[in-house]
Scaffold this motif. Sequence first.
Motif, PDB file in Angstrom:
ATOM      1  N   PHE A 347       0.888  -1.341   0.184  1.00 29.53           N
ATOM      2  CA  PHE A 347       0.057  -0.096  -0.003  1.00 29.53           C
ATOM      3  C   PHE A 347       0.863   1.310   0.002  1.00 29.53           C
ATOM      4  O   PHE A 347       0.479   2.221  -0.451  1.00 29.53           O
ATOM      5  N   GLU A 348       2.136   1.211   0.543  1.00 31.55           N
ATOM      6  CA  GLU A 348       2.810   2.301   0.479  1.00 31.55           C
ATOM      7  C   GLU A 348       3.370   2.820  -0.938  1.00 31.55           C
ATOM      8  O   GLU A 348       3.269   3.724  -1.208  1.00 31.55           O
ATOM      9  N   VAL A 349       3.167   1.785  -1.891  1.00 28.76           N
ATOM     10  CA  VAL A 349       3.635   1.991  -3.240  1.00 28.76           C
ATOM     11  C   VAL A 349       2.469   2.917  -3.738  1.00 28.76           C
ATOM     12  O   VAL A 349       2.785   3.749  -4.590  1.00 28.76           O
ATOM     13  N   PHE A 350       1.229   2.250  -3.594  1.00 32.15           N
ATOM     14  CA  PHE A 350       0.208   2.962  -3.795  1.00 32.15           C
ATOM     15  C   PHE A 350       0.110   4.591  -3.601  1.00 32.15           C
ATOM     16  O   PHE A 350      -0.208   5.428  -4.199  1.00 32.15           O
ATOM     17  N   GLU A 351       0.383   4.753  -2.236  1.00 29.69           N
ATOM     18  CA  GLU A 351       0.390   5.861  -1.862  1.00 29.69           C
ATOM     19  C   GLU A 351       1.445   6.737  -2.265  1.00 29.69           C
ATOM     20  O   GLU A 351       1.202   8.001  -2.600  1.00 29.69           O
ATOM     21  N   ARG A 352       2.536   6.165  -2.506  1.00 28.22           N
ATOM     22  CA  ARG A 352       3.819   7.053  -2.999  1.00 28.22           C
ATOM     23  C   ARG A 352       3.306   7.640  -4.347  1.00 28.22           C
ATOM     24  O   ARG A 352       3.574   8.706  -4.837  1.00 28.22           O
ATOM     25  N   PHE A 353       2.459   6.901  -5.189  1.00 33.42           N
ATOM     26  CA  PHE A 353       1.939   7.332  -6.323  1.00 33.42           C
ATOM     27  C   PHE A 353       0.515   8.010  -6.313  1.00 33.42           C
ATOM     28  O   PHE A 353      -0.073   8.296  -7.172  1.00 33.42           O
ATOM     29  N   LYS A 354       0.290   8.415  -5.372  1.00 30.44           N
ATOM     30  CA  LYS A 354      -1.147   9.010  -5.046  1.00 30.44           C
ATOM     31  C   LYS A 354      -2.224   8.475  -5.800  1.00 30.44           C
ATOM     32  O   LYS A 354      -3.028   9.023  -6.324  1.00 30.44           O
ATOM     33  N   THR A 355      -2.279   7.286  -5.696  1.00 32.72           N
ATOM     34  CA  THR A 355      -3.362   6.429  -6.464  1.00 32.72           C
ATOM     35  C   THR A 355      -4.276   5.770  -5.327  1.00 32.72           C
ATOM     36  O   THR A 355      -3.780   4.839  -4.730  1.00 32.72           O
ATOM     37  N   PRO A 356      -5.393   6.253  -5.198  1.00 33.41           N
ATOM     38  CA  PRO A 356      -6.425   5.609  -4.288  1.00 33.41           C
ATOM     39  C   PRO A 356      -6.826   4.208  -4.628  1.00 33.41           C
ATOM     40  O   PRO A 356      -6.955   3.757  -5.761  1.00 33.41           O
ATOM     41  N   VAL A 357      -7.160   3.225  -3.696  1.00 34.40           N
ATOM     42  CA  VAL A 357      -7.472   1.925  -3.918  1.00 34.40           C
ATOM     43  C   VAL A 357      -8.824   1.731  -3.290  1.00 34.40           C
ATOM     44  O   VAL A 357      -9.010   2.363  -2.166  1.00 34.40           O
ATOM     45  N   ASP A 358      -9.636   1.100  -4.079  1.00 36.72           N
ATOM     46  CA  ASP A 358     -11.092   1.155  -3.662  1.00 36.72           C
ATOM     47  C   ASP A 358     -11.281  -0.200  -3.098  1.00 36.72           C
ATOM     48  O   ASP A 358     -11.352  -0.610  -2.003  1.00 36.72           O
ATOM     49  N   VAL A 359     -11.634  -1.138  -4.079  1.00 39.07           N
ATOM     50  CA  VAL A 359     -11.941  -2.635  -3.445  1.00 39.07           C
ATOM     51  C   VAL A 359     -10.635  -3.336  -3.241  1.00 39.07           C
ATOM     52  O   VAL A 359      -9.471  -3.084  -4.264  1.00 39.07           O
ATOM     53  N   VAL A 360     -10.597  -4.207  -2.226  1.00 44.81           N
ATOM     54  CA  VAL A 360      -9.327  -5.005  -1.644  1.00 44.81           C
ATOM     55  C   VAL A 360      -9.834  -6.338  -1.479  1.00 44.81           C
ATOM     56  O   VAL A 360     -10.784  -6.764  -0.748  1.00 44.81           O
ATOM     57  N   THR A 361      -9.124  -7.251  -2.115  1.00 41.44           N
ATOM     58  CA  THR A 361      -9.281  -8.740  -1.536  1.00 41.44           C
ATOM     59  C   THR A 361      -8.028  -9.410  -1.445  1.00 41.44           C
ATOM     60  O   THR A 361      -7.156  -9.077  -2.234  1.00 41.44           O
ATOM     61  N   THR A 362      -7.796 -10.153  -0.515  1.00 38.32           N
ATOM     62  CA  THR A 362      -6.457 -10.935  -0.454  1.00 38.32           C
ATOM     63  C   THR A 362      -6.624 -12.580  -0.401  1.00 38.32           C
ATOM     64  O   THR A 362      -7.642 -12.916   0.166  1.00 38.32           O
ATOM     65  N   SER A 363      -5.555 -13.113  -0.617  1.00 39.58           N
ATOM     66  CA  SER A 363      -5.529 -14.615  -0.368  1.00 39.58           C
ATOM     67  C   SER A 363      -4.123 -14.728   0.358  1.00 39.58           C
ATOM     68  O   SER A 363      -3.695 -14.020   0.626  1.00 39.58           O
ATOM     69  N   GLU A 364      -4.037 -16.121   0.551  1.00 39.75           N
ATOM     70  CA  GLU A 364      -2.783 -16.251   1.333  1.00 39.75           C
ATOM     71  C   GLU A 364      -1.399 -15.633   0.411  1.00 39.75           C
ATOM     72  O   GLU A 364      -0.575 -15.254   0.886  1.00 39.75           O
TER      73      GLU A 364
END
Length: 476
Positions: A347-364
């Motif tokens: 998420f730091e990478v997205f933050e660094r490039f000022k790009t908001p993230v909306d939906v998030v899903t994760t697996s292992e």
Amino acid sequence: MKVMKFGGTSVADQPAIERLIALVRAERQAEAQTEGGDARGPVVVVSALSGVTDRLLGVAALAGSGDVEGARTSLQDLRARHIKVSEVIKDQSLRQPVVDSLNREFDELERVVTALAVLQEVSPRWLDALAATGEILSSQIVAAALTSHKLLASYVDSRKAVVTDGEHTAAAPMFEETTAALMTHADPPLAAGRIPVMGGFVGATTSGVTTTLGRGGSDFSAAIVGACLGASEIQIWTDVDGMLTADPRIVKNPQVVPHLSFAEASELAYFGAKVLHPATIQPAVARNIPVRILNSHRATARGTLITGERPKADRPLTAVASKKGVTVVDITSTRMLMAHGFLRRLFEVFERFKTPVDVVTTSEVSVSVTIDDARRLLSIIEGLSGFAHAEREDQMAIVCVVGDGLHDDPQLAANVLRSVGDVPLRMVSQAASRRNITFVIREADLPAALGRVHEKFFATQPSLASRATVGKPVGA
Ligand code: ASP
Ligand code: MG
């Protein structure tokens, strides 16, 4: 006492202001006939005539670039439009002072833009002073128009009645000070049986410097005034029938949502619920004051009611919102399983490039996110490459089914997903609030998926609704 707020299209021209007058008259009569109803009010809050705020900000931009002539020409147009609209004030003895005041304001603006054009710089403070003129003038016109139509009104200057901090172009209200100021400026006319009329969007600091609450801020003004005066209801008069159950450009028969909770309205906001941004009515919701969205062109439509909670017996789902043009990014850790700190780094990478993230899903081993704005995605993928492998998929769509009922009925989310049928679901997400179920599909599948969900959960009768309210992609 109610607050009636009229947006720009509801004060756009003479016929619009005449409709406003009829609506205020009807409200007065209804209140007078209600047993136990208090005969006070309503308080009327108005936006600038439609398009005027944009024009005034355009004037500021022209002045800032040194184009005095361009700025003056725009101001002349605006002056002429306001003078024309003021013809709605039938009584000449009431109209003349308003015209004089209009002329004074525009003379002053011309002096201001001349000075700004020399400096070639427009500070936020001056921007507010310019932009506020739209509401200051519309409220003076509407107050006199009401009075000349035998609805005795009093113009209340929002720069005296709404107190804010000094954050120009996005000022925050100071509630205690505003309550006191409204007691001084709006309560006496109310007590005297008159109708206070004030401009939305505008306030001033404790030292009297003009501020604005941010674009679209008139709804916020209505909520602030309603909350401070303890209104029984806040009506937002606009040019659509209310919030719709789905985007009418995609679904054939959307219905007007009769009643939704504040939390549901907030979930829908991200999808560009253009009618009203829920954050703006927060002061009303905090005081438990119902907010009603109504159509000034079709007063018979029931509109949409927003309250803190809504009755559980109503239908479990409220609306289905959607958004096209979304990009899914699949990110897989190149380390063994999910290394500790992986999500943070990601998420730091997205933050660094000022790009908001909306939906998030994760697996292992992997994380999928959606973004609206893929302009910096190449840099983001590059930034992730030190610890993860990323792939993108464009032309995706988010569908978000919202309803307080999802919280209570554990079967419902599964039923919603089942109703989508054979459309492949790329991501599925439900947050702890369990007020929505969100899934991501290919954009090409959107009409089919949305149609099926809507058919199953919302379509009961052909709708008269005419305009989009929810489900519009933001910026569309
Ligand atoms: N006139 C202002 C704007 O256009 C505020 C409002 O209408 O809500 O942003
Ligand atoms: Mg608005």
